[in-house]
Design an enzyme around this catalytic site. Sequence first.
Site, PDB file in Angstrom:
ATOM      1  N   CYS A 134      -1.263  10.200  -4.100  1.00 51.23           N
ATOM      2  CA  CYS A 134      -1.066   8.832  -3.013  1.00 51.23           C
ATOM      3  C   CYS A 134      -0.494   7.501  -2.942  1.00 51.23           C
ATOM      4  O   CYS A 134      -1.705   7.086  -3.533  1.00 51.23           O
ATOM      5  CB  CYS A 134      -2.176   9.773  -1.939  1.00 51.23           C
ATOM      6  SG  CYS A 134      -2.216   8.836  -0.500  1.00 51.23           S
ATOM      7  N   CYS A 137      -3.109   5.929  -0.790  1.00 53.49           N
ATOM      8  CA  CYS A 137      -4.080   5.576  -0.946  1.00 53.49           C
ATOM      9  C   CYS A 137      -4.854   5.220  -1.533  1.00 53.49           C
ATOM     10  O   CYS A 137      -5.867   4.015  -1.902  1.00 53.49           O
ATOM     11  CB  CYS A 137      -4.933   6.794  -1.510  1.00 53.49           C
ATOM     12  SG  CYS A 137      -4.639   8.612  -0.470  1.00 53.49           S
ATOM     13  N   ASP A 138      -3.963   4.754  -3.008  1.00 56.05           N
ATOM     14  CA  ASP A 138      -4.762   3.942  -4.219  1.00 56.05           C
ATOM     15  C   ASP A 138      -3.545   2.860  -4.415  1.00 56.05           C
ATOM     16  O   ASP A 138      -4.111   2.566  -5.751  1.00 56.05           O
ATOM     17  CB  ASP A 138      -4.571   4.958  -5.450  1.00 56.05           C
ATOM     18  CG  ASP A 138      -5.224   6.363  -5.166  1.00 56.05           C
ATOM     19  OD1 ASP A 138      -6.843   5.713  -4.576  1.00 56.05           O
ATOM     20  OD2 ASP A 138      -4.918   7.218  -5.831  1.00 56.05           O
TER      21      ASP A 138
END
Length: 304
Positions: A134, A137-138
């Site tokens: 993701c 996300c990261d």
Amino acid sequence: MEKIYDMIIVGGGPGGYTAALYAARAGLDVMLIERLSAGGQMNLTGQIDNYPGFPEGVDGFQLSYNMQQQAERFGAKTKYAEVLKLELEGEEKTVVTNEGEYLAKSVVISTGANPRPLGVAREHEMIGRGVGYCAHCDGGFYRGKTVAVVGGGNSAAAEALYLSRIAKEVILIHRRDSLRATQIYHKPLMEAPNIRFAWNSEVAELLGEDLLEGVKLRNLENGGEEVLEVQGLFVSIGRKPATDLVKDQLTLDDAGYIMAGENTKTNLPGVYAVGDVRTKELRQIVTAVADGAMAAHMAEQERH
């Protein structure tokens, strides 16, 4: 008399805990069963910036904990167990776990969907050490670094464009010689100065010991190999819905997701599907939360 819950929720992601919150506030006797820990995929996300109400972002673990605490404040119960079998037909549903059997008038399926892995050696042990699923996300961890994205669909294209605003260079690796992504992505991808493509290629090996230092590519046309020095690798080759428990009882679409509309109702009365496990256009925390509220609302309505 054996206890019969008004609602049992299978899976403790944002959709599940929102269903628990709304059902408990409506006066339903509700239990949520979670195998590992609250939050599901959200729990594994270090920084969430796209959930409303947190101008500085929020830690995924903290948001998961908050949702659990909020639902439990109104009387929802959490049971940590593994669901082994579901019997969803009839007025009383049976949920079989490794901790015992439970009965409910309604069941909410909130089991989510998991990223499809590449299937290369050491992939699992390198998660969080350079391998991720993701970018939103990261991606922040790779600011100014060189990263690769594997995939050719809409999600891979979106991840590559997002990373191009953060990383020094983005290499999009695809098994074919053209993208499957819809046309709207093609022009911005081609025009981005720091995105380049590795066509007709697959990741054959992950390089590096404690942290990812590169990947070895294999050309699918001529068998040649090439080493890319990258610090991050984002795998975006689709997701696999966690529907093994219900595949013989609920109607699934061609990709294996539970067929349920915006009202979250499945083909069986009293059974609802929320979050990433159901058919939908957008799978995000905010849409899972909306599903959870709707499922609790529908269950309450059908009681009367």
